[in-house]
Enzyme design. Structure first.
Site, PDB file in Angstrom:
ATOM      1  N   ALA A 148       0.980  -0.689   0.199  1.00 52.17           N
ATOM      2  CA  ALA A 148      -0.299   0.202  -0.207  1.00 52.17           C
ATOM      3  C   ALA A 148       1.147   1.009  -0.242  1.00 52.17           C
ATOM      4  O   ALA A 148       2.027   1.510   0.577  1.00 52.17           O
ATOM      5  CB  ALA A 148      -0.999  -0.224   1.298  1.00 52.17           C
ATOM      6  N   GLU A 193      -0.694  -9.059  -0.117  1.00 54.79           N
ATOM      7  CA  GLU A 193      -2.351  -9.457   0.264  1.00 54.79           C
ATOM      8  C   GLU A 193      -3.323  -9.312  -1.763  1.00 54.79           C
ATOM      9  O   GLU A 193      -4.278 -10.593  -1.453  1.00 54.79           O
ATOM     10  CB  GLU A 193      -2.907  -8.719   1.161  1.00 54.79           C
ATOM     11  CG  GLU A 193      -1.971  -8.571   2.259  1.00 54.79           C
ATOM     12  CD  GLU A 193      -2.525  -7.591   3.036  1.00 54.79           C
ATOM     13  OE1 GLU A 193      -1.452  -6.454   3.443  1.00 54.79           O
ATOM     14  OE2 GLU A 193      -3.177  -7.639   4.293  1.00 54.79           O
ATOM     15  N   GLU A 209       4.481  -5.032   7.016  1.00 55.25           N
ATOM     16  CA  GLU A 209       4.069  -3.764   7.846  1.00 55.25           C
ATOM     17  C   GLU A 209       4.615  -3.918   8.876  1.00 55.25           C
ATOM     18  O   GLU A 209       5.256  -2.844   9.306  1.00 55.25           O
ATOM     19  CB  GLU A 209       2.981  -3.878   7.693  1.00 55.25           C
ATOM     20  CG  GLU A 209       2.305  -4.467   6.773  1.00 55.25           C
ATOM     21  CD  GLU A 209       2.157  -5.256   5.710  1.00 55.25           C
ATOM     22  OE1 GLU A 209       2.749  -6.807   5.481  1.00 55.25           O
ATOM     23  OE2 GLU A 209       0.806  -5.745   4.188  1.00 55.25           O
ATOM     24  N   GLY A 244       0.645  -4.882   0.958  1.00 56.25           N
ATOM     25  CA  GLY A 244      -0.436  -5.211   0.477  1.00 56.25           C
ATOM     26  C   GLY A 244      -0.710  -5.592  -1.045  1.00 56.25           C
ATOM     27  O   GLY A 244      -1.573  -6.156  -1.434  1.00 56.25           O
TER      28      GLY A 244
HETATM   29  C1  HXC Z   1       4.766   4.323  -1.614  1.00 57.05           C
HETATM   30  C2  HXC Z   1       7.189   3.219  -2.053  1.00 57.05           C
HETATM   31  C3  HXC Z   1       7.081   2.216  -1.775  1.00 57.05           C
HETATM   32  C4  HXC Z   1       5.592   1.895  -1.746  1.00 57.05           C
HETATM   33  C5  HXC Z   1       8.574   1.794  -2.634  1.00 57.05           C
HETATM   34  N1  HXC Z   1       7.353   3.272  -3.080  1.00 57.05           N
HETATM   35  N2  HXC Z   1       7.298   1.274  -1.516  1.00 57.05           N
HETATM   36  N3  HXC Z   1       6.506   4.302  -2.676  1.00 57.05           N
HETATM   37  N4  HXC Z   1       4.440   3.001  -0.822  1.00 57.05           N
HETATM   38  N5  HXC Z   1       4.922   0.672  -0.264  1.00 57.05           N
HETATM   39  C6  HXC Z   1       8.499   4.276  -4.125  1.00 57.05           C
HETATM   40  C7  HXC Z   1       9.985   4.421  -3.264  1.00 57.05           C
HETATM   41  O1  HXC Z   1       9.516   5.245  -2.231  1.00 57.05           O
HETATM   42  C8  HXC Z   1      10.909   5.646  -3.778  1.00 57.05           C
HETATM   43  O2  HXC Z   1       9.934   6.451  -4.961  1.00 57.05           O
HETATM   44  C9  HXC Z   1      10.279   4.321  -5.248  1.00 57.05           C
HETATM   45  O3  HXC Z   1       9.231   3.390  -4.623  1.00 57.05           O
HETATM   46  C10 HXC Z   1      11.242   3.195  -5.710  1.00 57.05           C
HETATM   47  O4  HXC Z   1      11.816   2.674  -4.519  1.00 57.05           O
HETATM   48  P1  HXC Z   1      12.906   2.718  -3.832  1.00 57.05           P
HETATM   49  O5  HXC Z   1      13.184   1.970  -2.281  1.00 57.05           O
HETATM   50  O6  HXC Z   1      13.883   3.634  -4.116  1.00 57.05           O
HETATM   51  O7  HXC Z   1      13.533   1.415  -4.395  1.00 57.05           O
HETATM   52  P2  HXC Z   1      14.525  -0.234  -4.041  1.00 57.05           P
HETATM   53  O8  HXC Z   1      15.875   0.272  -3.043  1.00 57.05           O
HETATM   54  O9  HXC Z   1      14.876  -0.788  -4.920  1.00 57.05           O
HETATM   55  O10 HXC Z   1      13.818  -0.546  -3.070  1.00 57.05           O
HETATM   56  C11 HXC Z   1      12.923  -2.122  -3.039  1.00 57.05           C
HETATM   57  C12 HXC Z   1      12.207  -1.878  -2.188  1.00 57.05           C
HETATM   58  C13 HXC Z   1      11.486  -0.909  -1.313  1.00 57.05           C
HETATM   59  C14 HXC Z   1      12.379  -3.084  -1.004  1.00 57.05           C
HETATM   60  C15 HXC Z   1      10.350  -2.566  -2.580  1.00 57.05           C
HETATM   61  O11 HXC Z   1      10.854   0.336  -2.052  1.00 57.05           O
HETATM   62  C16 HXC Z   1      10.728  -0.810  -0.004  1.00 57.05           C
HETATM   63  O12 HXC Z   1      10.679  -2.121   0.839  1.00 57.05           O
HETATM   64  N6  HXC Z   1       9.662  -0.831   0.031  1.00 57.05           N
HETATM   65  C17 HXC Z   1       8.764  -0.431   1.342  1.00 57.05           C
HETATM   66  C18 HXC Z   1       7.768  -2.487   1.181  1.00 57.05           C
HETATM   67  C19 HXC Z   1       6.463  -2.078   2.663  1.00 57.05           C
HETATM   68  O13 HXC Z   1       7.081  -1.248   2.969  1.00 57.05           O
HETATM   69  N7  HXC Z   1       5.511  -2.379   1.766  1.00 57.05           N
HETATM   70  C20 HXC Z   1       4.662  -2.867   2.826  1.00 57.05           C
HETATM   71  C21 HXC Z   1       3.915  -0.958   2.706  1.00 57.05           C
HETATM   72  S1  HXC Z   1       2.477  -0.992   4.077  1.00 57.05           S
HETATM   73  P3  HXC Z   1      11.155   7.521  -4.230  1.00 57.05           P
HETATM   74  O14 HXC Z   1      10.415   8.553  -4.933  1.00 57.05           O
HETATM   75  O15 HXC Z   1      11.902   7.464  -3.428  1.00 57.05           O
HETATM   76  O16 HXC Z   1      11.816   7.513  -5.875  1.00 57.05           O
HETATM   77  C22 HXC Z   1       1.432  -2.013   3.201  1.00 57.05           C
HETATM   78  C23 HXC Z   1      -0.432  -2.544   4.520  1.00 57.05           C
HETATM   79  C24 HXC Z   1      -1.140  -3.099   3.700  1.00 57.05           C
HETATM   80  O17 HXC Z   1       1.743  -2.848   2.310  1.00 57.05           O
HETATM   81  C25 HXC Z   1      -3.006  -2.758   3.693  1.00 57.05           C
HETATM   82  C26 HXC Z   1      -2.996  -2.026   3.250  1.00 57.05           C
HETATM   83  C27 HXC Z   1      -5.078  -1.688   3.509  1.00 57.05           C
END
Ligand code: HXC
Length: 258
Positions: A65, A112, A132, A109
């Site tokens: 998400a 999911e 998360e 998400g």
């Molecule tokens: C917003 C995101 C994002 C996310 C990546 N980006 N994941 N933006 N929300 N979930 C954005 C980064 O900010 C970045 O933007 C660009 O995408 C590229 O990501 P990088 O981190 O620079 O890439 P990389 O180093 O290759 O790392 C990839 C990654 C990392 C390991 C996937 O991005 C990451 O850990 N992302 C978050 C994963 C996460 O925690 N997901 C769970 C979210 S909570 P910029 O602008 O900086 O270039 C969830 C709850 C669900 O999902 C429930 C819902 C109701």
């Protein structure tokens, strides 16, 4: 229909939906999930479509998400909007099969969403995770429930508590995905599988989907009864006569969804 966060194509009875927010690794924001729910509803009602493939980019199915969208929200915002619940319910209402084709990250998400589809195939590059916990929250659109049903309690706890990622081999070994394919072959393979399903009777396909999904919702005894009633009911269709007749006549069946 034109979408800003999705690309939707239809070819040979199969719809391909690509999540398309490349700058954010397809992070799921309200707009994208709203458009996805709308697109799925439209495809479910489109007679030209018999099976749906949902995919992302090579680097990411969806990295979760959208953390930017969520970071400043309060309990009142999330509870008040029932964040992502209507979209999740819209996906669950789709009666046509949806295959998730995962390449790269399917996190939070994203994992999911893949699990909400009917089955998952992935590329050797796939990485699944429920990270998360690193953000101070838990999964919010079914991850703790669905991942546990897919891979069992031990691995699900491990994934949710540590936030570690699972690679494609582990995902296949643990039953999260049904097949792993070489990078670059993912979408063609998913479309080929979808085309095979599209050749079946749409009535039987819907019955399979209902019956297998019922196994998540009920006891074994009730589930087996539900299946038996569907099995009996399909003898009221022309497609059952065609399917069995074609076998006996040693020819390919021509199903007409009747
Ligand atoms: C917003 C995101 C994002 C996310 C990546 N980006 N994941 N933006 N929300 N979930 C954005 C980064 O900010 C970045 O933007 C660009 O995408 C590229 O990501 P990088 O981190 O620079 O890439 P990389 O180093 O290759 O790392 C990839 C990654 C990392 C390991 C996937 O991005 C990451 O850990 N992302 C978050 C994963 C996460 O925690 N997901 C769970 C979210 S909570 P910029 O602008 O900086 O270039 C969830 C709850 C669900 O999902 C429930 C819902 C109701």
């Amino acid at each position: 229909m034109a979408y800003q966060t999705l690309i939707v194509e239809i070819e040979d009875s199969v719809a391909l939906i690509r999540l398309n927010r490349p700058d954010a690794l397809n992070a799921l924001n309200s707009q994208m999930l709203g458009e996805l729910a709308e697109a799925l509803k439209a495809l479910d009602g489109n007679d030209k479509v018999r099976c749906i493939v949902l995919t992302g980019s090579e680097k990411a199915f969806a990295a979760g998400a959208d953390i930017k969208e969520m970071s400043e929200k309060t309990f009142v915002d999330m509870f008040g909007a029932d964040y992502f619940a209507p979209e999740g319910e819209a996906i669950a209402r789709v009666r046509k099969p949806i295959i998730a084709a995962v390449s790269g990250y399917a996190l939070g998400g994203g994992c999911e969403l893949a699990m909400m589809c009917d089955f998952i195939i992935c590329s050797e590059t796939a990485k699944f995770g429920q990270p998360e916990i690193n953000l101070g929250v838990v999964a919010g659109i079914g991850g703790t429930q669905r991942l546990t049903r897919f891979v069992g309690k031990s691995k699900s706890m491990d994934m949710h508590l540590t936030g570690r990622f699972m690679d494609a081999a582990e995902a296949e070994r643990s039953g999260l995905v049904s097949r792993v394919v070489a990078p670059g072959k993912l979408v063609p393979e998913a479309l080929a599988i979808a085309k095979k399903i599209a050749e079946k009777s749409a009535l039987t396909v819907m019955a399979v989907k209902e019956a297998v999904n019922r196994s998540y919702e009920t006891t074994l005894r009730e589930g087996v009864l539900f299946e038996r009633r569907l099995f009996h009911a399909l003898f009221a269709t022309e497609d059952q006569k065609e399917g069995m007749g074609a076998f006996l006549e040693k020819r390919q069946p021509q199903f007409r969804d009747r």
